[in-house]
Scaffold this motif. Structure first.
Motif, mmCIF file in Angstrom:
data_model
loop_
_atom_site.group_PDB
_atom_site.id
_atom_site.type_symbol
_atom_site.label_atom_id
_atom_site.label_comp_id
_atom_site.label_asym_id
_atom_site.label_seq_id
_atom_site.Cartn_x
_atom_site.Cartn_y
_atom_site.Cartn_z
ATOM 1 N N ARG A 25 0.825 -1.206 0.000
ATOM 2 C CA ARG A 25 0.000 0.000 0.000
ATOM 3 C C ARG A 25 0.860 1.258 0.000
ATOM 4 O O ARG A 25 0.527 2.254 -0.658
ATOM 5 N N PHE A 26 1.957 1.223 0.726
ATOM 6 C CA PHE A 26 2.903 2.343 0.751
ATOM 7 C C PHE A 26 3.463 2.598 -0.645
ATOM 8 O O PHE A 26 3.482 3.741 -1.128
ATOM 9 N N VAL A 27 3.896 1.540 -1.300
ATOM 10 C CA VAL A 27 4.458 1.659 -2.650
ATOM 11 C C VAL A 27 3.415 2.209 -3.612
ATOM 12 O O VAL A 27 3.700 3.109 -4.424
ATOM 13 N N ALA A 28 2.184 1.697 -3.533
ATOM 14 C CA ALA A 28 1.131 2.145 -4.442
ATOM 15 C C ALA A 28 0.750 3.603 -4.177
ATOM 16 O O ALA A 28 0.617 4.407 -5.111
ATOM 17 N N ALA A 29 0.592 3.970 -2.906
ATOM 18 C CA ALA A 29 0.170 5.325 -2.562
ATOM 19 C C ALA A 29 1.199 6.370 -2.956
ATOM 20 O O ALA A 29 0.843 7.491 -3.347
#
Length: 260
Positions: free
Chosen positions: A243-247
């Motif tokens: 989620r961190f990478v996507a956000a």
């Protein structure tokens, strides 16, 4: 395109602590988890925080702007790397359950939970003569009381007893002397600050303080974890990274983003 991630392990541990994480993240992530000086395959190397940061730099220089992820000692090494070299070589940063200063002082109560400066400083003298007892204490405190992690507490004790405490003591002294609070404001890349809600070592307030000081940070709290969310809630930990990478769009980093 794979996303490079460099994991830095905790004190008295080794790089294998992130083997399961790498497998769970899968083929989209190109994961590396070297042993740090004084540990595992680098047992004979000088064990200091600067030496750990130097190992990180060699790996970072060889990779395509990795995400740097440090757990405990590894977080200290990551902050020391940033203090020395800035964040231009990174696309993101993750730290796991650590404070930038372990010792309490008059204006700081976000170090090791419930321990005075005198007690923390006295630990150094116990590392070699009381290592078996310390190994049991470390294995107990790195997990939440109610967790049933892999590796087990018994496996962790075996790992610790295979270490050379005389090699680990100088690095412990470096950690106790560490104060990287001013470094946090220099972190200009996206930053995920991970905290175990049931940690027996560091409070969630320390994680929120870090996030308040860094430019692009957020806190991820793991409700059922102690000091080791990647071992206690492994799938939730990997989901947090995804989620961190996507956000933050870290799969295709903007080379013109703000760096120091």
């Amino acid at each position: 395109m794979t996303i490079p991630v460099l994991f830095l392990h905790g004190w008295a541990m080794n790089g294998a602590m992130f083997k399961d994480t790498a497998q769970r993240l899968g083929a989209e992530y190109d994961c590396y988890a070297p042993d740090l000086p004084g540990h595992g395959g680098r047992l004979a190397d000088e064990a200091s925080l600067d030496a750990c940061a130097a190992v990180a730099k060699r790996w970072i220089d060889s990779l395509d702007r990795p995400i740097l992820a440090g757990w405990s000692l590894g977080a200290g090494a990551a902050w020391r790397y940033v203090a020395r070299h800035g964040t231009a070589g990174l696309r993101g940063l993750i730290t796991i359950d650590m404070s930038p200063r372990m010792l309490p002082k008059e204006d700081w109560d976000l170090g090791l939970i419930g321990q005075s400066a005198e007690a923390i400083l006295a630990t150094s003298g116990k590392i070699v003569p009381q290592w078996p007892r310390m190994a049991s204490s470390i294995a107990r405190n790195m997990y939440a009381l109610s967790s049933d992690p892999v590796p087990s507490r018994e496996d962790i004790v075996d790992l610790l007893l295979a270490q050379d405490p005389a090699r680990l003591r100088p690095l412990w002294n470096d950690l106790v002397a560490m104060d990287e609070r001013e470094t946090i404001a220099k972190i200009a890349v996206p930053y995920l600050v991970c905290s175990g809600a049931r940690s027996r070592l560091y409070s969630q307030d320390a994680a929120h303080w870090i996030a308040s000081q860094a430019k692009r940070a957020r806190v991820e709290s793991f409700a059922f974890s102690g000091h080791s969310p990647h071992l206690e809630e492994p799938e939730a930990f990997c989901d947090a990274i995804r989620r961190f990478v996507a956000a933050e769009g870290l799969s295709t980093p903007n080379q013109d983003q703000e760096v120091t």
